[in-house]
Design a protein around this motif. Structure first.
Motif, short mmCIF file in Angstrom:
data_model
loop_
_atom_site.label_atom_id
_atom_site.label_comp_id
_atom_site.label_asym_id
_atom_site.label_seq_id
_atom_site.Cartn_x
_atom_site.Cartn_y
_atom_site.Cartn_z
N GLU A 260 -8.53 -4.98 6.44
CA GLU A 260 -9.43 -4.59 7.10
C GLU A 260 -9.41 -5.45 8.43
O GLU A 260 -10.32 -5.46 9.55
CB GLU A 260 -11.13 -3.52 6.61
CG GLU A 260 -11.65 -3.48 7.30
CD GLU A 260 -10.95 -2.10 8.05
OE1 GLU A 260 -11.93 -1.55 8.92
OE2 GLU A 260 -10.40 -1.34 7.68
N ILE A 261 -9.82 -7.14 7.55
CA ILE A 261 -10.07 -7.79 8.58
C ILE A 261 -9.26 -7.52 9.96
O ILE A 261 -9.39 -7.76 10.86
CB ILE A 261 -10.43 -9.06 7.80
CG1 ILE A 261 -11.29 -9.06 7.49
CG2 ILE A 261 -10.33 -9.87 8.99
CD1 ILE A 261 -11.88 -10.04 6.21
N GLN A 264 -9.39 -4.57 11.98
CA GLN A 264 -10.90 -5.28 12.86
C GLN A 264 -10.90 -6.24 14.26
O GLN A 264 -11.38 -6.35 15.79
CB GLN A 264 -12.15 -5.18 12.04
CG GLN A 264 -12.43 -3.85 11.34
CD GLN A 264 -12.61 -2.63 12.13
OE1 GLN A 264 -13.30 -3.00 12.80
NE2 GLN A 264 -12.30 -1.09 11.56
N TYR A 265 -10.43 -7.22 13.74
CA TYR A 265 -10.00 -8.61 14.82
C TYR A 265 -8.96 -7.24 15.48
O TYR A 265 -9.33 -7.96 17.11
CB TYR A 265 -9.30 -8.66 14.22
CG TYR A 265 -8.90 -10.73 15.24
CD1 TYR A 265 -9.85 -11.85 15.39
CD2 TYR A 265 -7.58 -10.82 16.10
CE1 TYR A 265 -9.91 -12.35 16.62
CE2 TYR A 265 -7.51 -11.39 17.15
CZ TYR A 265 -8.41 -11.61 17.05
OH TYR A 265 -8.20 -13.46 18.04
N GLU A 397 -17.50 -9.49 18.30
CA GLU A 397 -17.22 -8.32 16.76
C GLU A 397 -16.26 -9.43 16.05
O GLU A 397 -15.44 -9.23 15.30
CB GLU A 397 -17.33 -7.36 16.83
CG GLU A 397 -17.28 -6.77 15.69
CD GLU A 397 -18.03 -6.49 15.19
OE1 GLU A 397 -18.40 -6.01 13.71
OE2 GLU A 397 -19.52 -6.91 15.25
N ARG A 400 -16.39 -12.62 14.78
CA ARG A 400 -17.26 -12.34 12.99
C ARG A 400 -16.17 -12.28 12.21
O ARG A 400 -16.73 -12.37 11.30
CB ARG A 400 -18.29 -11.77 13.49
CG ARG A 400 -19.18 -11.34 12.41
CD ARG A 400 -20.13 -10.35 12.28
NE ARG A 400 -19.86 -9.17 12.44
CZ ARG A 400 -19.26 -8.14 11.23
NH1 ARG A 400 -19.82 -9.06 10.20
NH2 ARG A 400 -18.71 -7.14 11.67
N GLU A 401 -15.57 -10.99 12.47
CA GLU A 401 -14.54 -10.48 11.46
C GLU A 401 -13.43 -11.23 10.98
O GLU A 401 -13.12 -11.87 9.80
CB GLU A 401 -13.44 -9.05 11.73
CG GLU A 401 -14.36 -7.68 12.46
CD GLU A 401 -14.90 -7.76 10.62
OE1 GLU A 401 -14.14 -7.35 10.33
OE2 GLU A 401 -15.25 -6.96 11.29
N LYS A 404 -14.11 -14.57 8.57
CA LYS A 404 -13.98 -14.17 7.09
C LYS A 404 -12.73 -14.80 6.05
O LYS A 404 -12.86 -14.83 5.34
CB LYS A 404 -14.14 -12.57 7.36
CG LYS A 404 -15.62 -12.30 7.59
CD LYS A 404 -15.43 -10.42 6.78
CE LYS A 404 -16.65 -9.66 8.15
NZ LYS A 404 -16.17 -8.42 8.05
#
Length: 426
Positions: A260-261, A264-265, A397, A400-401, A404
């Protein structure tokens, strides 16, 4: 992390006969959550409230994404050409036309960096698996096939500084060449032998088709228009990057959270990339872009800068020249300097009229018949600034992803890439 304060402005060049229309002021942005759902929540009435965000990444030494990805991208285009082996000389020449090594290889570079970042996160291995590199090759093939088809749909005459496939060989053969590249990419995908990866990447092809259909349509309601534009942007551009990143993360790490990271990136970087592309369509020159400037406007496509420009002043009212001044613009159809000056003067001196949503469709069609005049209308608004601001938020955003994941040079390079997306000039 510091985001660049302005778009890079090319000295001496601009769209439409070499006249620069913007001097970009300093842009920054605050560290808040992405705005969603409605145009109202996307729109910001004053750029004065923008403030620089705090650093979200480490002070680790600058990592050049292209340098880090060079090893894994070596012989990329040669390997693609091996996938396109065909006995017909003309078809082979058409299919290889854009694989000349002069492209940015932006998508393959993101894919191999994401592969290594995920591998490090999971097993501390910096090696890219053969299947992961295959995803990078497939991503570039799908992207290039979509360019060939787009040029046919748009009747484009130049791409990457040279004539398009459809201009040289004709539309029918160009469509077949694009189809052949897609079929070769599908065969390469099948050879990976992973049904999950096949499912993830075939979604990209479906999204490309759906995105093209979205581009053919529009919405009458103001809020729906912007949502429509962002959905089209995701499907036509960001889906390929997002799903390719997800695919290599699946191959390198079993953790769904990492998948998911990666997704989303890729999604956020992809949308930001297209938003800046839409800005450059108005602010850069054709020679520098390698394709016609103001092309979307000439095709009647309302992109971010146009949609923001048409949402000037308030949430319920639109800001346009009075019909009298607008009608006068029709007499200035030339592109000579005196005509441009006259058009600018008309817009600068006109008072304004507020139009309700129902009048938008008719009015916009009239404006789009005169792209040069509409550019001056756009110049009076902050559509370019707002689109750039939105791209910055998507890049934030994405940062931010990816932050992680476990720290690594590849992770830092992917963060650096978000800044490069914002300052690119072609």
């Amino acid at each position: 992390m510091r985001f660049p304060g302005r778009l890079r402005k090319e000295g001496g060049g601009c769209a439409l006969k070499g006249f620069c229309l913007w001097n970009q002021g300093k842009l920054a942005f605050d560290n808040v959550t992405l705005l969603k759902n409605t145009v109202t929540r996307f729109y910001h009435t004053s750029t004065a409230h923008m403030c620089s965000c705090s650093k979200t990444v480490s002070d680790e030494k600058f990592q050049d994404p292209f340098q880090l990805g060079r090893k894994d991208l070596k012989n990329l285009y040669e390997d693609i050409k091996k996938e396109l082996l065909v006995s017909t000389a003309e078809l082979r020449e058409m299919c290889e036309y854009y694989f000349d090594g002069k492209g940015k290889a932006f998508r393959p570079m993101i894919v191999v960096l994401m592969a290594r970042a995920c591998n490090i996160h999971h097993s501390n291995s910096r090696e890219v698996q053969a299947s992961q590199r295959s995803v990078a090759i497939i991503a570039e093939m799908i992207h290039t096939a979509s360019l060939v088809h787009d040029d046919v749909i748009d009747d484009a005459n130049s791409r990457r500084g040279k004539m398009t496939v459809n201009q040289i060989w004709g539309e029918r053969k160009a469509v077949l060449a694009g189809d052949f590249i897609l079929s070769a990419a599908s065969l390469a995908l099948a050879r990976i032998g992973n049904t999950t990866i096949i499912s993830v990447l075939t979604q990209v092809i479906e999204d490309l088709v759906r995105g093209e259909f979205l581009q053919l349509g529009s919405k009458e309601n103001e809020n729906e228009r912007f949502a429509h534009y962002l959905e089209k942007t995701f499907k036509k551009t960001a889906s390929l990057i997002a799903n390719s990143c997800k695919a290599v993360s699946i191959l390198g790490c079993p953790d769904p959270k990492v998948h998911e990271i990666a997704y989303q990136y890729g999604k956020n970087v992809g949308i930001a990339f297209q938003l800046i592309d839409d800005v450059l369509d108005f602010t850069s020159c054709a020679d520098h872009l390698g394709k016609p400037a103001a092309a979307d406007l000439k095709l009647g496509l309302a992109t971010g800068p146009v949609l923001f420009a048409c949402r000037q002043v308030s949430k319920k009212e639109h800001f346009y020249p009075k019909p009298k001044a607008y009608t006068a613009l029709h007499s200035h159809t030339g592109t000579q300097l005196e005509h441009i000056t006259s058009t600018a003067s008309l817009l600068n001196n006109s008072t304004h009229l507020y139009l309700i949503d129902e009048e938008w469709a008719t009015f916009s069609k009239g404006l789009l018949r005169y792209p040069l005049h509409f550019i001056f209308f756009l110049h009076k608004s902050d559509g370019v600034q707002q689109t750039t601001y939105l791209a910055q938020r998507y890049c934030h955003e994405a940062t931010r992803e990816i932050s992680k994941l476990r720290p690594s040079p590849e992770r830092e390079a992917l963060i650096q890439l978000t800044e490069m997306v914002l300052v690119r000039d072609k």
